[in-house]
Design a protein around this motif. Structure first.
Motif, PDB file in Angstrom:
ATOM      1  N   HIS B  12       0.834  -1.200   0.000  1.00 26.90           N
ATOM      2  CA  HIS B  12       0.000   0.000   0.000  1.00 26.90           C
ATOM      3  C   HIS B  12       0.869   1.249   0.000  1.00 26.90           C
ATOM      4  O   HIS B  12       1.918   1.282   0.625  1.00 26.90           O
ATOM      5  N   LYS B  13       0.380   2.294  -0.686  1.00 24.71           N
ATOM      6  CA  LYS B  13       1.125   3.555  -0.706  1.00 24.71           C
ATOM      7  C   LYS B  13       0.974   4.243   0.641  1.00 24.71           C
ATOM      8  O   LYS B  13      -0.080   4.230   1.241  1.00 24.71           O
ATOM      9  N   SER B  14       2.060   4.844   1.115  1.00 22.94           N
ATOM     10  CA  SER B  14       1.979   5.596   2.358  1.00 22.94           C
ATOM     11  C   SER B  14       1.646   7.047   2.029  1.00 22.94           C
ATOM     12  O   SER B  14       1.515   7.420   0.874  1.00 22.94           O
ATOM     13  N   LEU B  15       1.544   7.881   3.051  1.00 20.01           N
ATOM     14  CA  LEU B  15       1.215   9.287   2.842  1.00 20.01           C
ATOM     15  C   LEU B  15       2.462  10.134   2.646  1.00 20.01           C
ATOM     16  O   LEU B  15       2.399  11.343   2.522  1.00 20.01           O
ATOM     17  N   ILE B  16       3.628   9.478   2.632  1.00 21.28           N
ATOM     18  CA  ILE B  16       4.888  10.208   2.543  1.00 21.28           C
ATOM     19  C   ILE B  16       5.181  10.582   1.095  1.00 21.28           C
ATOM     20  O   ILE B  16       4.939   9.815   0.181  1.00 21.28           O
ATOM     21  N   ILE B  17       5.726  11.800   0.915  1.00 19.05           N
ATOM     22  CA  ILE B  17       6.159  12.227  -0.414  1.00 19.05           C
ATOM     23  C   ILE B  17       7.677  12.205  -0.443  1.00 19.05           C
ATOM     24  O   ILE B  17       8.329  12.648   0.500  1.00 19.05           O
ATOM     25  N   GLU B  18       8.227  11.666  -1.519  1.00 17.89           N
ATOM     26  CA  GLU B  18       9.677  11.637  -1.662  1.00 17.89           C
ATOM     27  C   GLU B  18      10.222  13.062  -1.675  1.00 17.89           C
ATOM     28  O   GLU B  18       9.681  13.925  -2.376  1.00 17.89           O
ATOM     29  N   ASN B  19      11.312  13.288  -0.938  1.00 16.66           N
ATOM     30  CA  ASN B  19      11.921  14.625  -0.919  1.00 16.66           C
ATOM     31  C   ASN B  19      12.366  15.058  -2.306  1.00 16.66           C
ATOM     32  O   ASN B  19      12.161  16.202  -2.709  1.00 16.66           O
ATOM     33  N   LYS B  20      12.995  14.126  -3.033  1.00 18.08           N
ATOM     34  CA  LYS B  20      13.514  14.448  -4.369  1.00 18.08           C
ATOM     35  C   LYS B  20      12.383  14.878  -5.297  1.00 18.08           C
ATOM     36  O   LYS B  20      12.523  15.810  -6.078  1.00 18.08           O
ATOM     37  N   LYS B  21      11.281  14.154  -5.186  1.00 12.44           N
ATOM     38  CA  LYS B  21      10.135  14.439  -6.048  1.00 12.44           C
ATOM     39  C   LYS B  21       9.524  15.798  -5.717  1.00 12.44           C
ATOM     40  O   LYS B  21       9.220  16.591  -6.611  1.00 12.44           O
ATOM     41  N   LEU B  22       9.392  16.053  -4.424  1.00 12.54           N
ATOM     42  CA  LEU B  22       8.822  17.340  -3.996  1.00 12.54           C
ATOM     43  C   LEU B  22       9.720  18.495  -4.450  1.00 12.54           C
ATOM     44  O   LEU B  22       9.245  19.507  -4.968  1.00 12.54           O
ATOM     45  N   LEU B  23      11.035  18.302  -4.287  1.00 13.92           N
ATOM     46  CA  LEU B  23      11.976  19.350  -4.708  1.00 13.92           C
ATOM     47  C   LEU B  23      11.894  19.584  -6.215  1.00 13.92           C
ATOM     48  O   LEU B  23      11.955  20.725  -6.677  1.00 13.92           O
ATOM     49  N   MET B  24      11.770  18.506  -6.969  1.00 11.66           N
ATOM     50  CA  MET B  24      11.680  18.658  -8.422  1.00 11.66           C
ATOM     51  C   MET B  24      10.410  19.409  -8.805  1.00 11.66           C
ATOM     52  O   MET B  24      10.440  20.299  -9.651  1.00 11.66           O
TER      53      MET B  24
END
Lengths: 118, 203
Positions: B12-24
């Protein structure tokens, strides 16, 4: 690491891969639609229709392509709302910049300065 | 927020967003403002100096449409490359990435050809506001494409080193993919507002 043992997300392969397989069909269909729209855009400028109508249709088609790539190719509809907000903020400011400049440099407000040598 | 796994053991997907993705995404938002300014400048100068230059005598819609088509297809291949990486299909990732690089190089080739033709016909950076804003805008986009191609070539070579980490690499490819798709959407706008609109009612 050889290719055989390379499995980035090995958990529940059926579940994960079925999602990716569904996306594959979406990507193929979207690529076809985008190519078709580009062809329509090219033909449209040569048609003897009302210029306002052609202008409006071109802007709408371009906006559709823009949104479609962001939504599906860039996975934004599958991702968190925060990412949409992060990108949307930049997009709104960019659109606002154009709108502000359009009003600032509107012919009715400012006479254009002379260009030397023209 | 953390770089730690976005997928739990149960898939299952968690609620966390990858830092790299958010920065991009944040970078792309700022790049949007950057290109927004460049495109706005071109359009505003085009509006206040309409007689300065007649671009329909220069632009080749067929060539530009071909470039647009190429870039759209490269975006499609990039989406497949990202998908392949998530599935752990390294061969498929490499095949699609080679396709993206190839299409990116074709696009750059078309742009170099176009710039050369325009320069021969008298449109240069110094020839007026149209030349300045046009070359600055399309040139900046071209530089973005070149950076994207270089980035993907690096990723392709890295995939042969055997050092690719299972989860991290999928995220890295996805981030590179976001950048590539952004380059594509900027061109979608430029193609319409800079090239196509000039031809309305003049053909």
């Amino acid at each position: 690491m050889s290719e055989a043992d390379y499995h980035p997300l090995p958990v529940s392969p059926d579940t994960d891969h079925s999602g990716e397989n569904e996306k594959y069909h979406v990507f193929v269909n979207l690529a076809l639609v985008l190519a078709a729209i580009t062809g329509v855009e090219l033909v449209l400028v040569y048609l003897p229709f009302n210029t306002t109508f052609i202008f409006t249709v071109l802007i709408c088609l371009s906006a559709f392509k823009f949104v479609a790539v962001i939504a599906w190719f860039m996975h934004l509809i599958y991702d968190k709302l925060l990412l949409t907000l992060a990108f949307g903020t930049g997009l709104v400011i960019a659109a606002g910049t154009y709108t502000a400049l359009l009003f600032l440099f509107s012919r009715s407000y400012v006479a254009p300065p002379e260009i030397p040598g023209m | 927020m953390s770089d730690s796994a976005t997928h739990h053991e149960d898939g299952h997907k968690s609620l966390i967003i990858e830092n790299k993705k958010l920065l991009m995404w944040l970078f792309l938002g700022s790049d949007c403002m950057f290109f927004g300014t460049l495109i706005s400048t071109h359009l505003i100068y085009r509006k206040i100096y309409p007689q300065e230059f007649e671009p329909t005598s220069l632009f080749s819609l067929e060539l530009t449409s071909f470039s647009t088509f190429i870039l759209l297809m490269s975006s499609f291949l990039m989406a497949l490359a990202v998908s392949a990486m998530h599935k752990g299909q390294l061969k498929s990732f490499r095949r699609n990435t080679v396709g993206v690089i190839f299409f990116g190089l074709i696009f750059l080739g078309c742009q170099v050809y176009e710039f050369t033709e325009f320069a021969h016909l008298g449109l240069t950076l110094e020839s007026g506001t149209f030349g300045s804003t046009f070359y600055l805008m399309t040139g900046t986009h071209g530089v973005h494409v070149a950076i994207g191609v270089f980035w993907l070539i690096c990723m392709l070579f890295y995939s042969y080193t055997g050092k690719m980490d299972a989860h991290e690499s999928a995220v890295d490819v996805e981030v590179a993919g976001l950048y590539w798709h952004f380059v594509d959407i900027v061109w979608i706008i430029i193609f319409t507002v800079v090239y196509l609109i000039e031809f309305i009612g003049k053909t």
